[in-house]
Design a protein around this motif. Structure first.
Motif, PDB file in Angstrom:
ATOM      1  N   ASN A   1      -3.368   1.043  -3.783  1.00 40.32           N
ATOM      2  CA  ASN A   1      -3.351  -0.387  -3.463  1.00 40.32           C
ATOM      3  C   ASN A   1      -2.794  -1.101  -4.686  1.00 40.32           C
ATOM      4  OD1 ASN A   1      -3.832  -3.021  -2.821  1.00 40.32           O
ATOM      5  ND2 ASN A   1      -5.977  -2.698  -2.175  1.00 40.32           N
TER       6      ASN A   1
ATOM      7  N   ILE B   1       0.880  -1.170   0.000  1.00 46.00           N
ATOM      8  CA  ILE B   1       0.000   0.000   0.000  1.00 46.00           C
ATOM      9  C   ILE B   1       0.917   1.219   0.000  1.00 46.00           C
ATOM     10  CG2 ILE B   1      -1.679   1.321   1.353  1.00 46.00           C
ATOM     11  CD1 ILE B   1      -2.925  -1.205   0.396  1.00 46.00           C
TER      12      ILE B   1
ATOM     13  N   SER C   1      -2.060  -4.217  -5.051  1.00 46.76           N
ATOM     14  CA  SER C   1      -2.324  -5.670  -5.133  1.00 46.76           C
ATOM     15  C   SER C   1      -2.771  -6.115  -6.513  1.00 46.76           C
ATOM     16  CB  SER C   1      -3.380  -6.075  -4.116  1.00 46.76           C
ATOM     17  OG  SER C   1      -2.946  -5.710  -2.837  1.00 46.76           O
ATOM     18  N   ASP C   2      -3.666  -5.369  -7.118  1.00 48.01           N
ATOM     19  CA  ASP C   2      -4.268  -5.820  -8.367  1.00 48.01           C
ATOM     20  C   ASP C   2      -3.713  -5.108  -9.600  1.00 48.01           C
ATOM     21  OD1 ASP C   2      -5.843  -7.565  -6.963  1.00 48.01           O
ATOM     22  OD2 ASP C   2      -7.481  -6.104  -6.720  1.00 48.01           O
TER      23      ASP C   2
ATOM     24  N   TYR D   1      -4.188   6.765  -0.939  1.00 48.49           N
ATOM     25  CA  TYR D   1      -3.220   5.673  -1.054  1.00 48.49           C
ATOM     26  C   TYR D   1      -3.397   4.951  -2.380  1.00 48.49           C
ATOM     27  CZ  TYR D   1      -7.119   2.638   0.261  1.00 48.49           C
ATOM     28  OH  TYR D   1      -8.317   1.989   0.275  1.00 48.49           O
TER      29      TYR D   1
END
Ligand code: NAG
Ligand code: NAG
Ligand code: NAG
Ligand code: NAG
Length: 594
Positions: free
Chosen positions: A508, A461, A510-511, A506
């Motif tokens: 993210n 993150i 992850s994806d 922020y």
């Protein structure tokens, strides 16, 4: 226990103080009314009200001054309300005349105050002072000739817009107005002119009398009387035009007008020809380039049968020659005059209110000039909250420069330096005044910010949250700068999840795809700002090296033959074999140890 309580109360107190500093909104007064100097004329006996109005926090209170001194509460005739700013003069007489100005003062929690000062309002009872009448006079003239009758040697002093009229009078109340026409003219000094006098102008048993009429008061004041005696002739001879009166001939000062006022030029010619309808000379006006001035264009108006030229709202460039030319069938004549446009000091930079973040310097300017080719103004005189800022000022706080045209307030502090300044500049024509206040606000303070450099990998993150506080008077706004683009309001750079209400921001990761991972690299510049300050917070986001290597364009593969693939496969197999062997060795070693 006691220690714990004390600590708790210190913590509470500091939170309280912190909140107090932010919440302590201070704004020096700004006078909204009266917005400029003015002159007001009233009929005697009327109630006069003057309004002073200012903004500011805390709400300012008002003080009225009359001829430079505070109006005492004991004054019965002039009263005011310090909280509404409304001043009342009950039943105006000449005693209450003079210059009024107000001060708006606001006082801060620490007891210090800022005082703004208004422009002056001149209050006059409109009137014409008693006329010291001369003895009755007699004027003799010959029919067909030019003749004039003056109002008198000295005109009474008057207040308010006043016009001249002429009457023929008999006894006390028998008044007949003398109307102006092509032949008859009243100039702006009140003198009555006849282009050529007629026998019928004599008015046997009546006197000519000048009158001044006050527009506000609506009263006529008659001056001295003159008997006109006209010597009749069998036939009037023709006369060429001749200049008899002009603004220039009226005296040196007559051609001097203040800038922004109306210019007023007059020419009066005598002359007569025996041509019904065209007896009186015609007049035209020329500008300095010799062009004929047309009434109703370019600020010019011609009236009074061509004898009066007015110029609306004079500018310095109007200081130039004008010519009036009279013509009749047998001749021509002209008058020339150069307008003098003068002025009290003209602002180059008037004092202006300034707001600075605490700790910064504030610079005030008070710069004025005189009208073109006139003597420059004296150096300005400065005041702080109405008190002279002269030798006694603190040199660590105040600094003058540029021949007193510039005042610097050094390292302004919210608690001590909020104040209003006044400057006066004078020249031979008059004095000008301006007022400007200094407001000091708490600087923008960043209370939360991310690490300036972040190296991330997929799954991380990236926190980009920036939170700042500022003086309550000027709340901050935020924007992003990323990859040469600016994102304002709710918008944010790509993949940034941003909540405007909490400022949480922020990414993210992850994806994100490899390509998206590449896109988020760069410097995220957060700008926190308001009208008077900008603060920048930079976060440099880099993506982990391993990822970058994987993402390197597969250059060798491009021109890779089967050999290369085989080598690669063999290499991989070899690697796996080595790994297996290592594991076996490790396992054995573990067994020995046990
Ligand atoms: C115009 O009038 C001003 C003020 O009276 C004076 O100072 C100035 O010298 C005059 N200028 C000319 C060109 O007469
Ligand atoms: C990011 O930082 C802010 C301020 O430091 C913090 O309040 C917030 O919880 C953080 N957010 C995440 C997702 O870590
Ligand atoms: C940003 O813009 C400037 C000038 O327009 C340019 O020189 C620079 O290369 C740009 N930077 C990026 C990251 O696009
Ligand atoms: C980030 O995204 C992943 C996958 O969508 C999700 O499981 C995770 O909760 C997200 N993390 C945050 C802090 O939102």
């Amino acid at each position: 226990m006691a220690g714990g309580t004390r600590l708790a109360s210190i913590l509470l107190l500091s939170v309280f103080l912190f909140v107090r500093a932010q919440d302590d909104i201070r704004e020096p007064p700004k006078i909204l009314e009266p917005a400029s100097a003015k002159e007001l004329f009233y009929d005697g006996g009327v109630d006069v009200t003057l309004q002073c109005r200012a903004s500011g926090q805390p709400t300012p209170l008002y003080e009225w001054y009359w001829n430079g001194a505070p109006i005492e509460p004991t004054n019965q005739a002039i009263t005011y309300d310090p909280s509404t700013g409304l001043l009342t003069i009950q039943g105006l007489t000449t005693r209450e005349e003079g210059f009024y100005n107000c001060r708006a003062r606001n006082t801060f929690p620490n007891g210090l105050s800022a005082v703004a000062i208004s422009h002056k309002i001149e209050v006059r009872r409109a009137r014409i002072k008693p006329w010291t009448k001369d003895q009755d006079r007699t004027k003799t003239a010959t029919e067909g000739n030019y003749v004039f009758i003056t109002c008198g040697d000295t005109l009474p002093k008057y207040y308010g817009p006043t016009t001249f009229k002429w009457y023929t009078v008999e006894g006390e109340d028998d008044l007949l107005e003398v109307e102006e026409d092509k032949r008859v003219f009243i100039d702006n000094k009140g003198t009555l002119h006849f282009t050529y006098v007629l026998g019928t102008d004599e008015q046997s048993n009546r006197y000519y009398s000048c009158a001044m009429s006050n527009v506000v008061e609506g009263k006529l004041t008659l001056g001295g009387r003159t008997r006109l005696v006209v010597t009749k002739t069998a036939s009037m001879s023709e006369v060429k035009p001749a200049l008899q009166f002009s603004t220039k001939l009226a005296g040196d000062g007559a051609l001097t007008f203040k800038r922004n006022t109306e210019g007023h030029l007059e020419c009066f010619f005598s002359g007569y020809v025996n041509d019904p309808g065209n007896e009186v000379p015609t007049i035209k006006w020329l500008d300095n380039a010799g062009n004929t001035i047309v009434s109703g264009t370019d600020r010019y108006t011609i009236k009074g049968n061509g004898r009066v030229l007015t110029i609306a709202s004079l500018v310095e460039a109007d200081e130039k020659p004008f010519t009036c030319i009279a013509n009749n069938a047998i001749g021509t004549a002209e008058g020339r005059m150069t307008l003098n446009v003068t002025s009290s000091p003209i602002w180059v930079k008037a004092l202006q209110s300034i707001t600075v973040p605490q700790g910064k310097d504030a610079v005030f300017h008070c710069e004025a000039r005189s009208a073109a080719s006139e003597v420059p103004p004296d150096p300005p005189r400065w005041f702080k909250n109405g008190y002279r800022l002269d030798m006694s000022y603190d040199p660590n706080k105040f600094e003058f420069a540029n021949e007193n045209r510039e005042l610097r307030v050094k390292s302004a502090q919210k608690n001590t330096d909020i104040a209003c300044f006044q400057c006066f500049v004078g020249n031979s024509v008059g004095e000008e005044f301006s007022d400007g206040c200094l407001n000091v606000i708490l600087p923008i303070e960043v209370v939360a910010k991310p690490l300036p450099e972040q190296t991330i990998e997929r799954g991380d993150i990236v926190n980009l949250t920036v939170v700042a506080t500022s003086d309550k008077l000027y709340p901050v706004a935020y924007k992003w700068h990323f990859n040469n683009r600016t994102y304002e309001g709710v918008s944010a750079p790509p993949h940034v999840i941003y909540d405007v209400s909490t400022n949480l921001a922020y990414i993210n990761t992850s994806d994100l795809t490899d390509e998206q991972m590449r896109d988020i690299r760069g410097v995220y510049r957060r700008q926190v700002y308001h009208e008077f300050e900008s603060v920048f917070v930079d976060v440099d986001v880099d993506v982990d090296v391993i990822l970058k290597v994987q993402e390197e364009p597969p250059l060798p593969v491009e021109n890779a033959g089967p050999d290369v693939v085989v080598i690669a496969v063999l290499g991989a197999v070899g690697g796996i074999l080595i790994l297996v062997m290592l594991l076996v060795v490790l396992y054995k070693m573990k067994g020995i140890v046990h």
